[in-house]
Enzyme design. Structure first.
Site, PDB file in Angstrom:
ATOM      1  N   ASP A 302       0.864  -1.177   0.000  1.00  0.00           N
ATOM      2  CA  ASP A 302       0.000   0.000   0.000  1.00  0.00           C
ATOM      3  C   ASP A 302       0.901   1.227   0.000  1.00  0.00           C
ATOM      4  OD1 ASP A 302      -2.317   1.893   0.733  1.00  0.00           O
ATOM      5  OD2 ASP A 302      -3.302  -0.055   0.661  1.00  0.00           O
ATOM      6  N   HIS A 356      -2.921   4.183  -3.889  1.00  0.00           N
ATOM      7  CA  HIS A 356      -2.327   3.348  -2.830  1.00  0.00           C
ATOM      8  C   HIS A 356      -0.923   2.899  -3.223  1.00  0.00           C
ATOM      9  CE1 HIS A 356      -6.010   3.073  -0.408  1.00  0.00           C
ATOM     10  NE2 HIS A 356      -6.656   3.035  -1.560  1.00  0.00           N
ATOM     11  N   GLU A 427     -10.010   4.209  -5.272  1.00  0.00           N
ATOM     12  CA  GLU A 427      -9.716   5.452  -4.571  1.00  0.00           C
ATOM     13  C   GLU A 427      -8.634   6.298  -5.241  1.00  0.00           C
ATOM     14  OE1 GLU A 427     -11.132   4.574  -0.065  1.00  0.00           O
ATOM     15  OE2 GLU A 427      -9.072   3.991  -0.507  1.00  0.00           O
TER      16      GLU A 427
END
Length: 655
Positions: A302, A356, A427
């Site tokens: 991540d 990420h 995201e």
């Protein structure tokens, strides 16, 4: 000890006499020459007595520590009354709680997850020694399948399974049978890789012929046989009231037909935000296999860390790991993959992109490759990502795609899982990209005005690179997280329903899942309000949204059946579901308890999909889950408690 006490008495007498003589000398009643002779004599006599005393004293090594031997005799026995075990005080022979649980409750007892086909569990059982168990592979032609079955035998009898049930390792109880043989067969199965089309069904039969116990487990794949072995292992228990030391018991008459409702039954563990050792991940695999979950979704990296030590690009871990001790080598990955496959589980590794992606991607400029990732650790972070540290890949730098291709080639070769691949894809912060003039210029040159199109172009390029990494073979399923890009109108413009699978993580009442099904996309469910196991521990930061709501109880996990509200003609598009445990607030010691028994509840929901009415759960689910928790603990898996232990011993009185 008697000599020792006698010696002490003599020495004490000498000391007293010597003291008296010394006192006499002090008063001058005895000449000094005589006094010296008397004292010398006493010293010599004392030495002789000490030598004699220790010559008859046992050596220190043979001395036993002082212990109190206490015998605990419980007055309690258990009786099966109306399908429930009830505790009673007795003065005669006792039935243990474990034996009552195994024999009471009809066909709903013991097995987790509950089988989906015909089940016939009789109360007949026999005492046996684990050394008596033989497992023979029959009617299986493929050598690779045979090799896997050999490993499965070791797991079945191993220290974390049947052998570990024994509370007394050298129990001497007499066996009631002369032989105990398990015949396993995978038929003509040849594929040792789990796929979305793998037949995981099995048939299990247990019967007794005289004093010979015979078990037959037949599957159409290795995975079916493995599930059958798992089910049979749950029909064995330790009876502490058997003989003086206890004994192993097993049901001696049973028949089960079983297969899963959903083909994808997953559990995600995040090692990007916190590092977990290989042994900890193996314990997760153990729990999954006991609950018949079949996909370990390894969210490997991540934006906070990149713990994978790539052979091609070691800079990723050097720049991105928390420390040199907190990395996974290719050998580690391969070891975990093998461990999981033996236990019926595929390892699906995700390197999330384009968002990420921060830590581990900072070295591009140093090597002349340009900026591989943008917005890394940019402030204020809330403007450029969901949580610190920010970072997402540079969509106009071809080197970012080349590195991803190499990373996926390594990981696909290590896992062997090529038919289903997870690319992340959630995201993305469009404001991050919008602040870079070179990206804006590139978009203008291509007549692009919507940053969603740039995002879609990233996914298209990555997919073509993925095919190269997969030795030119297109995977049957490419998984992406649900996102604004998987909503209308973008999803049908930029994604192919025959290729892309959407993992829908939004709320169960959001329109995302119904819309995706209506548009013909296959879906994996991970609804945040039901199957996010990291929620419920409050905020971990003051700025921005830092909590995902209340704790998801095992009942919440178990009773979540959103497909009841979807049209029947779309049901085939639901591949299954996956619980997630993101690790922002997950410590080393809490991984197991946060997962179990809630992930076990997911296992039965996805394997059996038993009917449930709203949020009321059938009593048998409680009692079977209580037995399952004890099974997990016997295998070295740490769990939360589901209720006071008194309720396990008195289940009908707690519900």
């Amino acid at each position: 000890m008697e000599n020792f006490n006698h010696g002490l008495q003599i020495i004490h007498s000498i000391i007293v006499k010597a003291s008296s003589l010394t006192f006499i000398r002090m008063v001058g009643s005895v000449p000094s020459g005589w006094m010296r002779r008397i004292l010398l004599f006493l010293v010599i006599l004392t030495g002789i007595l000490l030598i004699a005393m220790f010559a008859h004293t046992p050596p220190l090594a043979s001395l036993q520590p002082f212990t109190i031997h206490r015998t605990f005799q419980s007055p309690w026995s258990w009786a099966c009354v109306s399908g429930r075990c009830e505790r009673r005080a007795v003065h005669s022979s006792r039935i243990s709680s474990s034996t009552c649980s195994a024999l009471c409750g009809g066909n709903t007892r013991l097995i987790w997850p509950r089988p989906t086909g015909l089940v016939d569990l009789r109360s007949e059982n026999v005492v046996f020694h684990w050394q008596q168990v033989e497992i023979a592979t029959v009617n299986t032609s493929n050598q690779e399948v045979k090799n896997l079955l050999e490993h499965a035998k070791d797991v079945f009898l191993g220290k974390r399974n049947v052998k570990n049930l024994m509370r007394v390792s050298n129990a001497k109880s007499r066996s009631a049978i002369d032989s105990f043989i398990i015949y396993i067969s995978a038929g003509s199965a040849s594929n040792t890789q789990l796929s979305l089309d793998t037949d995981e069904s099995y048939h299990l039969q247990v019967l007794t012929k005289g004093k010979h116990l015979e078990v037959r487990i037949i599957g159409k794949s290795y995975y079916g046989v493995r599930h059958g072995l798992e089910t049979f292992s749950q029909m064995i228990w330790w009876d502490e009231n058997c003989g003086r030391q206890g004994c192993l018991r097993v049901l001696s008459q049973a028949s089960i037909e079983d297969k899963p409702v959903f083909s994808y039954r997953g559990l995600l563990v995040d090692t990007g935000r916190q590092f977990f050792s290989l042994e900890q991940l193996k314990r997760v695999i153990d729990g999954m296999s006991a609950s018949k979950l079949n996909t370990f979704h390894w969210h490997l990296t991540d934006s906070q860390s990149f713990p994978y030590e790539s052979v091609q690009f070691p800079e990723m871990a050097r720049w991105g790991a928390y420390s040199g001790e907190e990395v996974y080598t290719p050998e580690d990955v391969k070891e975990l993959v093998t461990y999981a496959r033996i236990r019926g589980i595929r390892v699906l590794i995700e390197i999330d992109s384009p968002a990420h992606a921060g830590a581990g991607w900072q070295w591009g400029l140093e090597r002349g490759l340009g900026e591989l990732a943008l917005c890394i650790d940019q402030q204020p972070w809330s403007a450029y990502c969901g949580e610190p540290n920010c970072g997402q890949l540079n969509p106009i730098n071809e080197n970012s795609y080349k590195i991803l291709e190499s990373l996926y080639r390594e990981l696909l070769d290590l896992t062997g899982v090529r038919d289903i691949i997870h690319l992340g894809g959630d995201e993305v912060n469009l404001d991050c990209w919008a602040q870079y003039s070179n990206i804006s210029a590139t978009m203008q040159a291509q007549n692009i005005t919507d940053y969603h199109v740039l995002w879609a172009d990233f996914e298209k390029k990555l997919y073509s690179r993925l095919i190269k990494a997969n030795h030119g073979e297109a995977p049957k399923a490419v998984i992406l997280w649900s996102s604004p890009l998987t909503k209308r109108p973008y999803v049908t413009q930029y994604f192919d329903s025959s290729i892309h699978v959407i993992q829908s993580w939004g709320g169960s009442t959001w329109p995302d899942t119904p819309d995706l099904l209506e548009d013909g996309f296959r879906v994996i469910l991970s609804h945040v309000d039901a199957w996010y196991l990291d929620c419920g521990f409050g905020k971990w930061r003051e700025a921005g949204e830092a909590a995902c709501g209340e704790y998801r109880t095992w009942q919440t996990v178990y009773n979540h059946r959103p497909w009841r509200d979807y049209p029947l003609q779309q049901q085939h598009l639901l591949l299954g579901g996956e619980a997630t445990i993101w690790s922002e607030q997950l410590g080393q010691a809490s991984l197991g308890p946060r997962l179990w028994p809630r992930a076990s509840a997911l296992g039965e929901r996805l394997w059996s999909d038993l009917p449930s009415n709203g949020y009321s759960t059938d009593e048998s689910v409680y009692t079977r889950l209580a037995v399952h928790i004890e099974l997990l603990r016997s295998r070295g898996i740490r769990t939360e408690a589901m209720w006071p232990h008194w309720c396990t011993q008195n289940p009908g009185k707690c519900l």
